[in-house]
Design a protein around this motif. Structure first.
Motif, mmCIF file in Angstrom:
data_model
loop_
_atom_site.group_PDB
_atom_site.id
_atom_site.type_symbol
_atom_site.label_atom_id
_atom_site.label_comp_id
_atom_site.label_asym_id
_atom_site.label_seq_id
_atom_site.Cartn_x
_atom_site.Cartn_y
_atom_site.Cartn_z
ATOM 1 N N UNK A 56 0.821 -1.223 0.000
ATOM 2 C CA UNK A 56 0.000 0.000 0.000
ATOM 3 C C UNK A 56 0.846 1.259 0.000
ATOM 4 N N UNK A 57 2.036 1.168 0.544
ATOM 5 C CA UNK A 57 2.912 2.333 0.580
ATOM 6 C C UNK A 57 3.338 2.766 -0.824
ATOM 7 N N UNK A 58 3.190 1.880 -1.782
ATOM 8 C CA UNK A 58 3.585 2.180 -3.153
ATOM 9 C C UNK A 58 2.414 2.648 -4.014
ATOM 10 N N UNK A 59 1.249 2.814 -3.416
ATOM 11 C CA UNK A 59 0.081 3.269 -4.170
ATOM 12 C C UNK A 59 0.146 4.790 -4.335
ATOM 13 N N UNK A 306 13.759 -3.576 -2.294
ATOM 14 C CA UNK A 306 13.193 -4.070 -1.043
ATOM 15 C C UNK A 306 11.948 -4.909 -1.297
ATOM 16 N N UNK A 307 11.073 -4.410 -2.177
ATOM 17 C CA UNK A 307 9.846 -5.144 -2.476
ATOM 18 C C UNK A 307 10.149 -6.473 -3.145
ATOM 19 N N UNK A 308 11.094 -6.483 -4.079
ATOM 20 C CA UNK A 308 11.454 -7.721 -4.769
ATOM 21 C C UNK A 308 12.012 -8.750 -3.793
ATOM 22 N N UNK A 322 1.139 -6.376 3.381
ATOM 23 C CA UNK A 322 0.897 -5.238 2.499
ATOM 24 C C UNK A 322 1.197 -3.903 3.184
ATOM 25 N N UNK A 323 1.285 -3.931 4.518
ATOM 26 C CA UNK A 323 1.574 -2.709 5.279
ATOM 27 C C UNK A 323 3.080 -2.527 5.517
ATOM 28 N N UNK A 324 3.891 -3.379 4.928
ATOM 29 C CA UNK A 324 5.336 -3.314 5.160
ATOM 30 C C UNK A 324 5.905 -1.999 4.621
ATOM 31 N N UNK A 325 6.955 -1.518 5.285
ATOM 32 C CA UNK A 325 7.609 -0.282 4.895
ATOM 33 C C UNK A 325 8.699 -0.620 3.860
ATOM 34 N N UNK A 326 8.487 -0.164 2.649
ATOM 35 C CA UNK A 326 9.454 -0.435 1.586
ATOM 36 C C UNK A 326 10.078 0.844 1.045
ATOM 37 N N UNK A 327 9.614 1.989 1.518
ATOM 38 C CA UNK A 327 10.174 3.273 1.059
ATOM 39 C C UNK A 327 11.317 3.698 1.966
#
Length: 327
Positions: A56-59, A306-308, A322-327
């Motif tokens: 969701x952080x990437x939306x 990070x997402x990969x 889905x709430x993971x911090x990837x930024x």
């Protein structure tokens, strides 16, 4: 019918095409190489699609454009690359109707990919040149409308290019087992302007403006901080920012031009050259841009790595991932 090689359809001796003649090692090597590129294209774009869709952080508006680009590039690797190998290096066993639909889909997917790159350049132009109003001018809703309009335009535009072939699927094929891409001179010129000249012009103008503004902002920040302290540190940092911006701009433009220019040059030379061996390789190079797009547009972002990693480690299967911090 071409001389040499076995017939594609032995039961139809009078109308069957002949298989492309090539030595066994050469044929195996070519198929392995081309299908490997196809698999790599699908895998890279699938990582981008899962990353942006799941976390969701990437939306964000920018990532919606990257998602649309990844979908079109995924279709290139999944459908167009294997279809092109079958069309040129083997016999087309899927019939005239599916040949016409394949050509139709190829125009839709590639023109959508070009449109997505134009939208990305517009997004980055607004983000850099008008950052204060970026949040109000570029919203997720507006970006989704633009993406849908891009796909719908590609469908309509492509239907105009291949309408004759869709109405009469067998009009250009001289024998069974053949699937040709035939574009008239006028249609080729129109396609050159719509899907190459105009997009290239827009991208070059916008990215040049982005680069100029980014360099100006870096220099302004350097001058401002120099008046205070940390002159050497900020000078080096600003210089690195300028070089990074120039390098990124150069990669984006160079990859796009390198993959697209040869195809349109051959297409303008006529359909006979387009359907030759040289035409096959420039068309595959055209499609290869879809393999490079995830690297150019996504691998530059730390969030993608990070997402990969989370995806490949199957951590996205855990509750709340889905709430993971990837930024």
């Amino acid at each position: 019918m071409e001389d040499g090689g076995e017939l594609c359809f032995p039961l139809h001796m009078n109308t069957s095409c002949r298989r492309p003649s090539s030595s066994w090692p050469e044929g195996v090597l070519v198929h392995v190489l081309l299908y490997s590129v196809s698999v790599l294209t699908v895998a890279l774009n699938l990582l981008v699609i899962i990353s942006i869709s799941h976390f969701r952080q990437l939306h964000s508006p920018t990532n919606i454009l990257l998602l649309s680009l990844a979908v079109s590039d995924l279709l290139v690797g999944l459908l167009l690359m294997p279809g092109e190998v079958l069309r040129k290096w083997s016999c087309w066993f899927l019939g005239d109707l599916l040949c016409s639909l394949y050509n139709y889909v190829s125009f839709i997917v590639t023109s959508t990919s070009v449109g997505d790159m134009v939208l990305i350049s517009v997004d980055r132009y607004v983000a850099v040149c008008d950052p204060l109003r970026y949040g109000s001018r570029v919203t997720e809703g507006r970006v989704k409308v633009c993406v849908c309009a891009c796909w719908l335009f590609s469908v309509f535009y492509s239907s105009l290019l291949v309408k004759d072939e869709l109405l009469r699927p067998d009009r250009f094929n001289s024998c069974l087992g053949e699937c040709l891409i035939v574009i008239g001179y006028v249609a080729g010129v129109v396609d050159l302007v719509v899907t190459f000249v105009v997009p290239i012009t827009v991208i070059l103008v916008l990215y040049t403006r982005v680069f100029v503004v980014a360099v100006a902002q870096a220099r302004a920040m350097r001058c401002h901080v120099t008046a205070v302290t940390l002159q050497l540190h900020v000078s080096v940092s600003s210089r690195r920012s300028e070089l990074k911006a120039a390098r990124t701009l150069g990669v984006l433009v160079l990859v796009f031009l390198s993959c697209f220019c040869p195809y349109y040059g051959v297409a303008l030379a006529g359909e006979q050259l387009l359907n030759s061996s040289s035409g096959f390789f420039v068309l595959f190079l055209f499609y290869f841009n879809s393999c490079l797009n995830p690297l150019v547009y996504a691998l530059f972002y730390p969030w993608f790595r990070k997402a990969a990693t989370l995806i490949l480690n199957l951590q996205i299967l855990q509750p709340g991932s889905c709430q993971a911090h990837v930024l």
